[in-house]
Design an enzyme around this catalytic site. Structure first.
Site, PDB file in Angstrom:
ATOM      1  N   ALA A  39      45.243   5.249 -20.770  1.00  0.00           N
ATOM      2  CA  ALA A  39      45.200   6.708 -20.885  1.00  0.00           C
ATOM      3  C   ALA A  39      46.110   7.349 -19.848  1.00  0.00           C
ATOM      4  O   ALA A  39      46.899   8.254 -20.145  1.00  0.00           O
ATOM      5  CB  ALA A  39      43.762   7.200 -20.721  1.00  0.00           C
ATOM      6  N   HIS A  90      41.645  10.765 -12.299  1.00  0.00           N
ATOM      7  CA  HIS A  90      43.013  10.267 -12.431  1.00  0.00           C
ATOM      8  C   HIS A  90      43.767  11.050 -13.495  1.00  0.00           C
ATOM      9  O   HIS A  90      44.916  11.446 -13.298  1.00  0.00           O
ATOM     10  CB  HIS A  90      42.971   8.784 -12.836  1.00  0.00           C
ATOM     11  CG  HIS A  90      43.445   7.868 -11.764  1.00  0.00           C
ATOM     12  ND1 HIS A  90      44.224   6.763 -12.018  1.00  0.00           N
ATOM     13  CD2 HIS A  90      43.264   7.885 -10.431  1.00  0.00           C
ATOM     14  CE1 HIS A  90      44.482   6.138 -10.892  1.00  0.00           C
ATOM     15  NE2 HIS A  90      43.911   6.798  -9.913  1.00  0.00           N
TER      16      HIS A  90
END
Length: 337
Positions: free
Chosen positions: A286, A308
């Site tokens: 991702a 993140h």
């Protein structure tokens, strides 16, 4: 000058900024580098990312010293130059490749980059993840790239070597909203040769296969077990889940006092958590696909919106790319607007 505050994030913010600066030609200043970490500032592997990105675009640098918590990066023209980068420690080779790979979208010829350091170390994707998960997924959308292993490098001595090669390519926009049905598993288990007598790589693979079968997943399981020369004792394991429309990877690294069976359990537990979601890619992927979405467009469903992802999104938007997260039911879809 784009100004970025890194106090909320780690090395990913730096790597994304370096790549996008090289590609767009935009200058940036990053302060509070790796500010959320207990040991902030540039470590060897981060510094090598800065120097490598700088070499790829003939950049002018400020603050490019070990321990620095601020850098200024002023890119020049992109140049396709084959060279070798030596991290000098067991710092992650794959994270260095992560910085370089998106830059190759701009090349009109073949490219070769050699990196020395750690190939299978904590807090970063293993060599097998990069080779067997990330690259195959991107190849489905036009990437022409491969990596070859020269020598495995474990913590603490490193000493690993790998080569990234690309050819001229043009990427299409990924459309990864649905992963489809699970088709099979591929298990890649490796260990240093001094662990062969204990059967470490075999035990990791066998335990992972047993745990997957215990979850009543009646799909084929292929196992790849190898022992390799290395300067330090170590092992790693990758569980690759192949779906109808996507692939996902879950890896773990062995260390002193950690049983082979626990290495396997760690990787399988990550798979189980992922498989319970509707996401098309794993958590690490991702992060990594965001920069490609910015450059070529597309959409991808991700397991969750982590810190993140949020900090990476901030950096990408600061360079003028409009990515957004669309929530539809249980799905989180990253897409370029």
């Amino acid at each position: 000058m784009i100004e970025i505050d890194g106090r909320k994030g780690g090395g990913q913010m730096l790597r994304t900024a370096l790549t996008l600066s090289a590609v767009t030609g935009e200058n940036f200043e990053l302060e509070n580098i790796r500010g959320s970490r207990s040991n902030p500032g540039l470590k060897n592997q981060h510094l090598e990312c800065v120097k490598t990105a700088g070499r790829l675009c003939d950049a002018k640098l400020e603050g490019d010293q070990k321990g620095s918590e601020r850098i200024v990066f002023k890119p020049g023209n992109i140049r396709n130059e084959s060279f070798t980068s030596n991290i000098g420690t067991a710092g992650s080779i794959t994270l260095l490749f992560d910085t370089v790979l998106p830059v190759t979208t701009q090349f009109s010829d073949s490219f070769r980059f050699t990196a020395k350091g750690g190939t299978d170390v904590k807090w970063s994707p293993t060599f097998n993840y990069f080779k067997h998960v990330k690259l195959p997924l991107l190849r489905k959308h036009g990437l022409v790239a491969d990596i070859e292993l020269g020598e495995t490098g474990y913590y603490p001595k490193g000493g690993g070597k790998a080569v990234l090669t690309t050819e001229e390519y043009s990427m299409s926009s990924p459309d990864l909203k649905e992963r489809g049905e699970l088709e099979r598993f591929e298990i890649y288990s490796k260990a240093s040769k001094d662990l062969e007598s204990q059967g470490v790589a075999g035990r990791q693979a066998d335990e992972a296969a047993k745990l997957l079968k215990n979850n009543h997943l009646s799909v084929p399981i292929d196992k790849n077990i190898v022992y390799e020369d290395a300067k330090s004792t170590g092992s790693s394991l990758l569980v690759k889940a192949v779906y109808e429309n996507s692939v996902a990877g879950f890896d773990a690294v062995g260390e002193k006092g950690k049983r082979s069976e626990d290495v396997a359990r760690e990787a399988v537990e990550e798979f189980k958590s992922f498989h319970e979601t509707d996401a098309a890619v794993d958590l690490y992927m991702a992060d990594q696909l965001m920069i490609f979405l910015a450059l070529v467009g597309g959409k991808v469903s991700i397991p969750e919106v982590t810190e993140h992802v949020q900090t990476n999104l901030e950096v990408i938007r600061s360079f003028g790319f409009d990515l957004e997260i669309e929530k539809t039911g249980k799905k989180n879809v990253l897409k370029k607007v």
